[in-house]
Design a protein around this motif. Sequence first.
Motif, PDB file in Angstrom:
ATOM      1  N   GLU A 114     -17.734  61.746  -3.503  1.00 38.58           N
ATOM      2  CA  GLU A 114     -18.912  61.951  -4.351  1.00 38.58           C
ATOM      3  C   GLU A 114     -20.129  62.398  -3.529  1.00 38.58           C
ATOM      4  O   GLU A 114     -20.987  63.120  -4.024  1.00 38.58           O
ATOM      5  CB  GLU A 114     -19.247  60.659  -5.102  1.00 38.58           C
ATOM      6  CG  GLU A 114     -18.280  60.308  -6.216  1.00 38.58           C
ATOM      7  CD  GLU A 114     -18.451  61.188  -7.440  1.00 38.58           C
ATOM      8  OE1 GLU A 114     -19.556  61.753  -7.601  1.00 38.58           O
ATOM      9  OE2 GLU A 114     -17.505  61.324  -8.221  1.00 38.58           O
ATOM     10  N   ALA A 115     -20.177  61.969  -2.273  1.00 37.48           N
ATOM     11  CA  ALA A 115     -21.306  62.346  -1.420  1.00 37.48           C
ATOM     12  C   ALA A 115     -21.305  63.829  -1.096  1.00 37.48           C
ATOM     13  O   ALA A 115     -22.330  64.389  -0.678  1.00 37.48           O
ATOM     14  CB  ALA A 115     -21.282  61.527  -0.127  1.00 37.48           C
ATOM     15  N   ASP A 116     -20.157  64.502  -1.314  1.00 37.03           N
ATOM     16  CA  ASP A 116     -20.052  65.929  -1.027  1.00 37.03           C
ATOM     17  C   ASP A 116     -20.429  66.792  -2.228  1.00 37.03           C
ATOM     18  O   ASP A 116     -20.327  68.022  -2.163  1.00 37.03           O
ATOM     19  CB  ASP A 116     -18.611  66.273  -0.614  1.00 37.03           C
ATOM     20  CG  ASP A 116     -18.244  65.697   0.745  1.00 37.03           C
ATOM     21  OD1 ASP A 116     -19.165  65.449   1.539  1.00 37.03           O
ATOM     22  OD2 ASP A 116     -17.043  65.514   0.998  1.00 37.03           O
ATOM     23  N   LEU A 117     -20.862  66.142  -3.320  1.00 40.25           N
ATOM     24  CA  LEU A 117     -21.132  66.877  -4.556  1.00 40.25           C
ATOM     25  C   LEU A 117     -22.623  66.983  -4.848  1.00 40.25           C
ATOM     26  O   LEU A 117     -23.382  66.050  -4.607  1.00 40.25           O
ATOM     27  CB  LEU A 117     -20.452  66.193  -5.744  1.00 40.25           C
ATOM     28  CG  LEU A 117     -18.934  65.991  -5.661  1.00 40.25           C
ATOM     29  CD1 LEU A 117     -18.439  65.301  -6.919  1.00 40.25           C
ATOM     30  CD2 LEU A 117     -18.214  67.315  -5.453  1.00 40.25           C
ATOM     31  N   ARG A 118     -23.032  68.143  -5.361  1.00 39.98           N
ATOM     32  CA  ARG A 118     -24.360  68.294  -5.941  1.00 39.98           C
ATOM     33  C   ARG A 118     -24.175  68.598  -7.421  1.00 39.98           C
ATOM     34  O   ARG A 118     -23.520  69.574  -7.786  1.00 39.98           O
ATOM     35  CB  ARG A 118     -25.139  69.429  -5.273  1.00 39.98           C
ATOM     36  CG  ARG A 118     -26.591  69.533  -5.826  1.00 39.98           C
ATOM     37  CD  ARG A 118     -27.443  70.572  -5.112  1.00 39.98           C
ATOM     38  NE  ARG A 118     -27.045  71.920  -5.433  1.00 39.98           N
ATOM     39  CZ  ARG A 118     -26.527  72.777  -4.567  1.00 39.98           C
ATOM     40  NH1 ARG A 118     -26.318  72.410  -3.308  1.00 39.98           N
ATOM     41  NH2 ARG A 118     -26.187  74.002  -4.936  1.00 39.98           N
ATOM     42  N   HIS A 151     -19.378  71.740  -4.730  1.00 37.46           N
ATOM     43  CA  HIS A 151     -18.726  70.997  -3.656  1.00 37.46           C
ATOM     44  C   HIS A 151     -19.258  71.562  -2.342  1.00 37.46           C
ATOM     45  O   HIS A 151     -18.890  72.664  -1.922  1.00 37.46           O
ATOM     46  CB  HIS A 151     -17.204  71.156  -3.749  1.00 37.46           C
ATOM     47  CG  HIS A 151     -16.462  70.302  -2.767  1.00 37.46           C
ATOM     48  ND1 HIS A 151     -15.758  70.823  -1.706  1.00 37.46           N
ATOM     49  CD2 HIS A 151     -16.333  68.946  -2.681  1.00 37.46           C
ATOM     50  CE1 HIS A 151     -15.211  69.840  -1.014  1.00 37.46           C
ATOM     51  NE2 HIS A 151     -15.542  68.694  -1.576  1.00 37.46           N
ATOM     52  N   ILE A 152     -20.158  70.827  -1.719  1.00 36.79           N
ATOM     53  CA  ILE A 152     -20.933  71.347  -0.593  1.00 36.79           C
ATOM     54  C   ILE A 152     -20.059  71.791   0.591  1.00 36.79           C
ATOM     55  O   ILE A 152     -20.291  72.873   1.153  1.00 36.79           O
ATOM     56  CB  ILE A 152     -21.976  70.295  -0.146  1.00 36.79           C
ATOM     57  CG1 ILE A 152     -22.965  70.055  -1.312  1.00 36.79           C
ATOM     58  CG2 ILE A 152     -22.726  70.757   1.100  1.00 36.79           C
ATOM     59  CD1 ILE A 152     -23.908  68.906  -1.095  1.00 36.79           C
ATOM     60  N   PRO A 153     -19.031  71.036   1.002  1.00 38.09           N
ATOM     61  CA  PRO A 153     -18.249  71.472   2.174  1.00 38.09           C
ATOM     62  C   PRO A 153     -17.545  72.811   1.989  1.00 38.09           C
ATOM     63  O   PRO A 153     -17.412  73.588   2.931  1.00 38.09           O
ATOM     64  CB  PRO A 153     -17.231  70.332   2.358  1.00 38.09           C
ATOM     65  CG  PRO A 153     -17.875  69.147   1.721  1.00 38.09           C
ATOM     66  CD  PRO A 153     -18.631  69.691   0.547  1.00 38.09           C
ATOM     67  N   THR A 154     -17.082  73.099   0.756  1.00 35.59           N
ATOM     68  CA  THR A 154     -16.333  74.339   0.534  1.00 35.59           C
ATOM     69  C   THR A 154     -17.168  75.419  -0.151  1.00 35.59           C
ATOM     70  O   THR A 154     -16.776  76.589  -0.160  1.00 35.59           O
ATOM     71  CB  THR A 154     -15.098  74.070  -0.350  1.00 35.59           C
ATOM     72  OG1 THR A 154     -15.539  73.550  -1.621  1.00 35.59           O
ATOM     73  CG2 THR A 154     -14.166  73.076   0.316  1.00 35.59           C
ATOM     74  N   GLY A 155     -18.307  75.021  -0.736  1.00 34.55           N
ATOM     75  CA  GLY A 155     -19.123  75.982  -1.471  1.00 34.55           C
ATOM     76  C   GLY A 155     -18.597  76.304  -2.856  1.00 34.55           C
ATOM     77  O   GLY A 155     -19.115  77.187  -3.544  1.00 34.55           O
TER      78      GLY A 155
END
Length: 333
Positions: free
Chosen positions: A191-195, A220-224
Amino acid sequence: MWNDSDAAQKLMRERTLLANQIEGVQRLEADVRDTIELAELAEMEGDSAVVGEALGLLRALADEAKRRETESLLSGEADSNDCYLEVNAGAGGTEAQDWAEMLLRMYTRWAEQHGYKVTMMESSEGEQAGLKSATIQVSGPNAYGWLKTEAGVHRLVRISPFDAAARRQTSFASVWVYPVVDDSIEIEINEADLRVDTFRASGAGGQHVNKTESAIRITHIPTGIVVACQTDRSQHRNRATAMTMLKARMYEQELQRREAAAAQTEASKTDIGWGHQIRSYVLAPYQLVKDLRTNVEKTNPGAILDGDLDDFMAAALAARVGATRSEASAQAQ
């Protein structure tokens, strides 16, 4: 990642699919025999009308046999799944946005002609006409297996309906296809990887849907990877659907890593423009649709834009399977 129950369910689905395929072939063989017998009897009796009808039925059965032969190539891990199809307009403003809407209509027509269910998941309208982007869900047997061959950049050449000088314009739009993730497939998301962003839904839907920020966009911030959903009035249900779409995108990304042939599709998304297109649709000065991967050509773009895509899909699928087998053979040596 898989437990015994998941494996049993997957095995049962595969068994049912194979049983349906065998039943379909047996029914096709029986129909061919019956139709040939009908034609022979009609010929003996001199009934040319029935002979003509029988020949028409045989041609239809030949088309079905060809389609079933192509379907036998759909053996990928997720080929039998439903899928999401996403269209994005390239640079070029109204021209490209109108082209994106034409593509969405083309795929909707194709799906409806084959008995698939189409659900609009999200759309972003253009300033003057067309669509900036849109995502639909296509539900039915082998939906992902067929439509995955359409991923890439599509190029349109036509006399612009938006240009007062009636000049010829070139427009680009990209298509991205990914499978709906089965519940038995576990995709871990932090969840911390989500905006998560909320916004007002656009388009039809009544006063409520346009006045409340019920639409959801998840990054999904790590993968864009970015997904959005605005199908429901409930923000919570839209969020749940968007998470399902995100899992599907991440699962598809994993499939891409496993399939060397599909990696070309990922590369084609890097730029929606010249040098990256998979197919050209020329409406002026001549009429031609050409797939640049397989060299399949059609001179009836009107029919293609109305959903007549089977020949393009079959050729691309055969080429994709052939490339995968050639690579596997090379690795074995």
